[in-house]
Design a protein around this motif. Structure first.
Motif, PDB file in Angstrom:
ATOM      1  N   TYR A  92      54.628  39.745  62.555  1.00 38.03           N
ATOM      2  CA  TYR A  92      53.928  38.484  62.724  1.00 38.03           C
ATOM      3  C   TYR A  92      54.807  37.327  62.249  1.00 38.03           C
ATOM      4  O   TYR A  92      55.525  37.441  61.245  1.00 38.03           O
ATOM      5  N   LEU A  93      54.708  36.229  62.981  1.00 38.53           N
ATOM      6  CA  LEU A  93      55.423  35.009  62.637  1.00 38.53           C
ATOM      7  C   LEU A  93      54.400  33.885  62.477  1.00 38.53           C
ATOM      8  O   LEU A  93      53.570  33.669  63.365  1.00 38.53           O
ATOM      9  N   SER A  94      54.425  33.182  61.347  1.00 39.03           N
ATOM     10  CA  SER A  94      53.445  32.119  61.114  1.00 39.03           C
ATOM     11  C   SER A  94      54.104  30.957  60.399  1.00 39.03           C
ATOM     12  O   SER A  94      55.211  31.075  59.848  1.00 39.03           O
ATOM     13  N   GLY A  95      53.422  29.814  60.394  1.00 40.67           N
ATOM     14  CA  GLY A  95      53.900  28.645  59.670  1.00 40.67           C
ATOM     15  C   GLY A  95      54.440  27.567  60.573  1.00 40.67           C
ATOM     16  O   GLY A  95      53.944  27.352  61.700  1.00 40.67           O
ATOM     17  N   ASN A  96      55.483  26.901  60.131  1.00 34.81           N
ATOM     18  CA  ASN A  96      56.018  25.704  60.788  1.00 34.81           C
ATOM     19  C   ASN A  96      56.991  26.078  61.923  1.00 34.81           C
ATOM     20  O   ASN A  96      58.174  25.737  61.903  1.00 34.81           O
ATOM     21  N   TYR A 126      57.290  26.864  66.438  1.00 33.33           N
ATOM     22  CA  TYR A 126      56.708  26.497  67.729  1.00 33.33           C
ATOM     23  C   TYR A 126      55.815  27.594  68.296  1.00 33.33           C
ATOM     24  O   TYR A 126      54.788  27.321  68.915  1.00 33.33           O
ATOM     25  N   ARG A 127      56.200  28.850  68.103  1.00 31.34           N
ATOM     26  CA  ARG A 127      55.469  29.959  68.729  1.00 31.34           C
ATOM     27  C   ARG A 127      55.071  30.993  67.683  1.00 31.34           C
ATOM     28  O   ARG A 127      55.672  32.066  67.585  1.00 31.34           O
ATOM     29  N   PRO A 128      54.046  30.666  66.883  1.00 31.47           N
ATOM     30  CA  PRO A 128      53.561  31.666  65.933  1.00 31.47           C
ATOM     31  C   PRO A 128      52.795  32.761  66.667  1.00 31.47           C
ATOM     32  O   PRO A 128      52.370  32.593  67.818  1.00 31.47           O
ATOM     33  N   GLY A 129      52.606  33.874  65.999  1.00 30.76           N
ATOM     34  CA  GLY A 129      51.843  34.964  66.592  1.00 30.76           C
ATOM     35  C   GLY A 129      52.465  36.299  66.268  1.00 30.76           C
ATOM     36  O   GLY A 129      53.312  36.434  65.377  1.00 30.76           O
ATOM     37  N   LYS A 130      52.028  37.316  67.012  1.00 32.01           N
ATOM     38  CA  LYS A 130      52.564  38.662  66.774  1.00 32.01           C
ATOM     39  C   LYS A 130      53.580  39.020  67.855  1.00 32.01           C
ATOM     40  O   LYS A 130      53.463  38.606  69.010  1.00 32.01           O
ATOM     41  N   TYR A 131      54.547  39.796  67.432  1.00 30.80           N
ATOM     42  CA  TYR A 131      55.642  40.212  68.302  1.00 30.80           C
ATOM     43  C   TYR A 131      55.810  41.731  68.196  1.00 30.80           C
ATOM     44  O   TYR A 131      55.539  42.326  67.147  1.00 30.80           O
ATOM     45  N   GLU A 132      56.253  42.318  69.281  1.00 28.29           N
ATOM     46  CA  GLU A 132      56.498  43.760  69.276  1.00 28.29           C
ATOM     47  C   GLU A 132      57.679  44.084  68.342  1.00 28.29           C
ATOM     48  O   GLU A 132      58.734  43.452  68.396  1.00 28.29           O
ATOM     49  N   PHE A 133      57.436  45.080  67.496  1.00 26.82           N
ATOM     50  CA  PHE A 133      58.512  45.510  66.598  1.00 26.82           C
ATOM     51  C   PHE A 133      59.469  46.424  67.358  1.00 26.82           C
ATOM     52  O   PHE A 133      59.051  47.316  68.085  1.00 26.82           O
ATOM     53  N   LYS A 134      60.751  46.154  67.152  1.00 23.34           N
ATOM     54  CA  LYS A 134      61.796  46.991  67.737  1.00 23.34           C
ATOM     55  C   LYS A 134      62.724  47.436  66.627  1.00 23.34           C
ATOM     56  O   LYS A 134      62.972  46.708  65.656  1.00 23.34           O
ATOM     57  N   GLN A 135      63.215  48.640  66.789  1.00 17.23           N
ATOM     58  CA  GLN A 135      64.068  49.210  65.757  1.00 17.23           C
ATOM     59  C   GLN A 135      65.282  48.303  65.518  1.00 17.23           C
ATOM     60  O   GLN A 135      65.927  47.844  66.456  1.00 17.23           O
ATOM     61  N   GLY A 136      65.567  48.051  64.239  1.00 20.96           N
ATOM     62  CA  GLY A 136      66.695  47.211  63.876  1.00 20.96           C
ATOM     63  C   GLY A 136      66.408  45.727  63.935  1.00 20.96           C
ATOM     64  O   GLY A 136      67.329  44.910  63.811  1.00 20.96           O
ATOM     65  N   MET A 137      65.154  45.334  64.106  1.00 19.05           N
ATOM     66  CA  MET A 137      64.783  43.923  64.227  1.00 19.05           C
ATOM     67  C   MET A 137      64.996  43.199  62.901  1.00 19.05           C
ATOM     68  O   MET A 137      64.705  43.722  61.827  1.00 19.05           O
ATOM     69  N   LYS A 138      65.523  41.948  62.995  1.00 18.45           N
ATOM     70  CA  LYS A 138      65.721  41.101  61.836  1.00 18.45           C
ATOM     71  C   LYS A 138      64.990  39.771  62.022  1.00 18.45           C
ATOM     72  O   LYS A 138      64.417  39.506  63.089  1.00 18.45           O
ATOM     73  N   ASN A 189      54.022  47.827  51.265  1.00 19.61           N
ATOM     74  CA  ASN A 189      54.727  49.084  51.047  1.00 19.61           C
ATOM     75  C   ASN A 189      53.760  50.167  50.598  1.00 19.61           C
ATOM     76  O   ASN A 189      52.904  49.921  49.748  1.00 19.61           O
ATOM     77  N   PRO A 190      53.888  51.354  51.180  1.00 16.82           N
ATOM     78  CA  PRO A 190      53.039  52.452  50.724  1.00 16.82           C
ATOM     79  C   PRO A 190      53.460  52.893  49.329  1.00 16.82           C
ATOM     80  O   PRO A 190      54.591  52.618  48.903  1.00 16.82           O
ATOM     81  N   LEU A 232      63.487  43.760  59.371  1.00 17.69           N
ATOM     82  CA  LEU A 232      62.026  43.780  59.369  1.00 17.69           C
ATOM     83  C   LEU A 232      61.479  45.185  59.534  1.00 17.69           C
ATOM     84  O   LEU A 232      62.163  46.085  60.031  1.00 17.69           O
ATOM     85  N   GLN A 233      60.235  45.356  59.109  1.00 13.91           N
ATOM     86  CA  GLN A 233      59.491  46.596  59.296  1.00 13.91           C
ATOM     87  C   GLN A 233      58.176  46.267  59.996  1.00 13.91           C
ATOM     88  O   GLN A 233      57.757  45.095  60.073  1.00 13.91           O
ATOM     89  N   THR A 234      57.511  47.289  60.499  1.00 13.20           N
ATOM     90  CA  THR A 234      56.226  47.059  61.172  1.00 13.20           C
ATOM     91  C   THR A 234      55.224  46.436  60.200  1.00 13.20           C
ATOM     92  O   THR A 234      55.230  46.744  59.003  1.00 13.20           O
ATOM     93  N   MET A 235      54.400  45.577  60.727  1.00 11.35           N
ATOM     94  CA  MET A 235      53.346  44.863  59.999  1.00 11.35           C
ATOM     95  C   MET A 235      53.881  43.782  59.070  1.00 11.35           C
ATOM     96  O   MET A 235      53.121  43.172  58.326  1.00 11.35           O
TER      97      MET A 235
END
Length: 818
Positions: free
Chosen positions: A387-391, A393-405, A431-432, A459-462
């Protein structure tokens, strides 16, 4: 009365309840109903009993209140009830998914409907039957009572409307009787056409006219059981609607059609409800019996299916069959575990959790009577999202992909909104095993500029990436501008903002703004000490972007633009009444009242100067403030007085009367309008010659009135014309009827025309000589009667007198003893 007659009357009553006239019921129908009720007589006895019953009804003997037999059957069938307002429709499954609503099976179990009954909800018995004017199907069987239309043309031009008689024949003119009962329509049509067209030069057509009615019995668990007269085109479905449908105890899947004592069909009404297939299409005949038995097996399914309801099930139905009846599971259903609540051997209820196989198919599990099946929702959602939020242009949720930063979500600075705070951003991560939110801070500017830096966090999921605005860390990034600008107040400070920018942001300068004098106030911090520094600047040069005067602003700076020397707002004064050139005037600096009157041409010859009125807005405000202060003091005094009276055990009525008088006085003062009048003697130029005027002053010079007013506690408060040579107060009080009993004669006062007040302390009021426009005020006498005090004083006097008498008697006795 014999038992047979009693049974017959019961049958007639049953027919009347169903809305049939006696003439519309044939002998066979009535006899069949009688036999069901135990009547074993022959047909002749039945006819005799029916005839006797008709004779009694026609002669007025019997139950005269039973008028139901006189109702017209067709009129009843045509009468339809207008459905009342329906409850608001519930959300569909897909609406719930879009609104992210979680459907909990336990929350909807209590209001679960019985599937199929809502079809009959808005139907009234006898309101759903086929129309008799429909075209007869090819396989329609001709019977007694049907009407056959024959049209003949050629050598003969005739039209016949022939009824099939009880023997199943029609009597065609010039042809004789033709047996048609029991024949299909097409066979009957061919038979008659062959007969008619055997006549040379004759053509004919054969159609069905009015179709016969049939009488069928609908019994069991229906809303309106009994015997019904229906069209001969009716089938079981039509009959069910005519009876209002099954009730909540009735079966929809085991409806039986009996003919001549045998079951000829068993109808599953679910076929009609689910697919529209009317497998109950067997055409009914007179005497047929439709039985709706009690439902034997039902199961409930609730939750994340397309239609939660109570369903009737059959022997051997499996879980997948029940789910199929419910329309299948919804996309939001969690099929890994389906829960069944089941009653076991009429002893207890158990909970069974049925797990799906690897293919997520519905497990093979037999459904039993009384089972409650719960389909739970998916609660873990977006488990492959970040999820991306705050200041941004395009906040919201994005699909997680392996190695995402972080930079996969924010690849460049253009992805950010203005005023982004770059020094601090965070990743929220769970974190679990505790799944508590952990903060991972990073420098946003470094993350975007240096994609290989540690600030570009993997990044990690969630994960939730939060980008802050500068306002979050510096909430009051403002500067202030005041003085001679169009929009004074706070303005948001921008990067490299200068004095000129601030003046423009404030709408520019006003006309009175000085071009030279401007002031900048700035906080100066030295360790723990804060001071204010003043810097003067030239406004004109600042607007020309002179670097020495157009200073770069800092947070919390305050800029003031001063007025030009000698600038004053225009002051307006109004002269009205007997002024030569009355109207509104702009007041010159230092101008007095006398000077303004001279500028306005002086007074007219009709001016009555003793009654001149000068009002001033500032005085009006001052009077309002003083009135409010006085009312507040009165309230405080009233509370003090009432407390003292209660403490002295005064009567409650006296205390209440006193408080009521004080409250009335306070209300009059609070609601009264203040005039803002300045008392000034316009008859003496010396008293107003140097009187300085203010903005908003208003002077009114009236004409000579020639009247005086008497107000207050007199019998006739009024305004009177001044009599020539008579101007004493006493005279005009008598004209007003004199003072009332509650008038305070000693405190009569006079309000002069110029607003001044004259009391008995400064003159003999009764002999005072009145002037035009004066007013005599007779106030009310305010008395407070303390009944308790009067009683106590009286009792004290009585005791004292008694003591005196006792002493006197004692003296007499003593003297007498000598």
């Amino acid at each position: 009365m014999s038992m047979k007659s009693l049974r017959f009357i019961l049958v007639i009553m049953l027919l009347s309840v169903q809305g049939f006239s006696l003439q519309s019921v044939d002998t066979a129908t009535a006899k069949a109903l009688l036999k069901q009720n135990g009547y074993q007589g022959d047909e002749s006895q039945l006819k005799d009993m029916a005839k006797n019953y008709r004779d009694k009804k026609q002669s007025g003997i019997g139950n005269e209140k039973d008028t139901t037999l006189q109702k017209n059957d067709s009129a009843m069938q045509e009468k339809k009830e207008i459905p009342k307002g329906l409850p608001p429709e519930e959300n569909s499954m897909y609406e719930n998914i879009l609104q992210n609503k979680i459907i909990d099976p336990d929350t909807i179990l209590k209001k679960l409907p019985v599937f199929g009954l809502d079809v009959f909800k808005n139907m009234k018995p006898l309101s759903f039957t086929p129309e008799n004017n429909l075209a007869a199907p090819a396989d329609y069987t001709i019977g007694s009572g049907d009407e056959i239309n024959i049209l003949v043309w050629g050598r003969m031009n005739e039209e016949y409307r022939l009824k099939v008689d009880r023997e199943g024949r029609i009597n065609i003119p010039h042809q004789g009787p033709v047996a048609v009962a029991g024949l299909p329509f097409t066979v009957m049509q061919k038979t008659i056409l062959d007969r008619m067209q055997s006549i040379e030069g004759v053509q004919a057509s054969v159609t069905m006219g009015e179709l016969r009615n049939i009488s069928v019995f609908i019994v069991g668990e229906v809303k309106s059981p009994g015997m019904f007269t229906l069209s001969s085109l009716s089938n079981v479905t039509n009959a069910l609607f005519a009876a209002g449908g099954p009730n909540k105890r009735g079966s929809l899947r085991n409806i039986q059609l009996k003919r001549n004592g045998s079951i000829i069909a068993t109808i599953d009404f679910y076929d009609f409800l689910l697919s529209g297939k009317d497998n109950a299409g067997i055409r009914l005949k007179s005497g047929d019996v439709i039985v709706v038995p009690i439902v034997k097996k039902m199961a409930a399914i609730a939750g994340n299916v397309r239609r939660s309801a109570l369903y009737e099930i059959k022997q051997g139905d499996m879980l997948k069959d029940l789910v199929s009846l419910a329309g299948g599971v919804s996309p939001a259903a969690w099929t890994n575990r389906i829960q069944i609540e089941r009653f076991q051997n009429n002893q207890f209820q158990r909970v069974l959790d049925v797990e799906a196989d690897k293919n997520q198919a519905i497990p093979e599990k037999e459904i039993l009577d009384g089972d409650i099946v719960k389909i739970f929702p998916i609660v873990i959602k977006d488990d492959n999202a970040v999820y991306l939020s705050g200041n941004v242009y395009r906040p919201g949720k994005y699909e997680f992909k392996q190695g995402m930063k972080v930079t996969d979500l924010l690849p460049e600075f253009k992805s950010l909104l203005p005023e982004t705070y770059f020094e601090y951003a965070v990743v929220l991560r769970q974190n679990p095993p505790s799944f508590l939110n952990n903060l991972i801070p990073f420098n946003l500017e470094k993350a975007i500029n240096e994609k290989n830096s540690s600030d570009n966090i993997p990044l990690q999921t969630m994960d939730v990436v939060m980008i802050y605005s500068r306002d979050y860390f510096e909430p009051d990034r403002t500067v202030f501008i005041g003085g001679a600008v169009n929009t004074p107040g706070k303005q948001k400070i921008l990067e490299n903002m200068k004095i000129r920018d601030l003046i423009i942001q404030a709408g520019g300068l006003l006309e009175e703004a000085s071009e030279e004098r401007g002031e900048l106030y700035r906080r100066v911090y030295e360790n723990e000490t804060v001071s204010t520094q003043k810097t003067g600047f030239n406004v004109s040069l600042a607007l020309q972007d002179d670097p020495k005067n157009n200073i770069v602003l800092k947070k919390y700076d305050a800029v003031f633009i001063r007025n030009k020397k000698g600038w004053e707002q225009e002051k307006h004064v109004t002269l009205a009444g007997e002024i030569t050139y009355s109207g509104e005037y702009i007041l010159l600096k230092g101008e007095t009242l006398n000077a303004l009157i001279e500028r306005a041409g002086g007074f007219t010859k009709d001016a009555y100067l003793p009654a001149a009125t000068l009002t001033r807005p500032t005085v009006r405000l001052l009077e309002s403030k003083r009135n409010e202060d006085y009312v507040n003091r009165l309230q405080s005094d009233a509370l003090t007085v009432s407390t003292e009276l209660v403490a002295k055990q005064q009567q409650a009525g006296d205390v209440q009367n006193l408080l009521m008088q004080q409250q009335q006085l306070m209300n009059r003062m609070r609601n009264g309008e203040t005039a803002g009048r300045v008392v000034i003697d316009m008859t003496n130029e010396a008293s107003y010659g140097d009187f300085l005027l203010e903005n908003g002053d208003s002077l009114y010079i009236p004409k000579k009135a020639g009247t005086v007013s008497v107000i207050g506690e007199v019998y006739n408060p009024a305004t009177f014309r001044i009599e020539s040579g008579i101007s004493s107060v006493k005279y005009y009080l008598e004209l007003a009827g004199g003072a009332k009993a509650n008038a305070d004669i000693k405190n009569i006062y006079i309000i002069k025309a110029n607003g001044s007040v004259l009391t008995h302390k400064s003159a003999d009021i009764m002999e005072y000589t009145l002037c035009p426009a004066d007013a005599i005020v007779v106030p009310q006498k305010v008395e407070y009667k303390n009944n308790f005090k009067i009683f106590m004083d009286s009792m004290t006097a009585v005791v004292q007198i008694s003591s005196l008498l006792l002493s006197f008697v004692t003296v007499l006795i003593v003297l007498k003893s000598y």
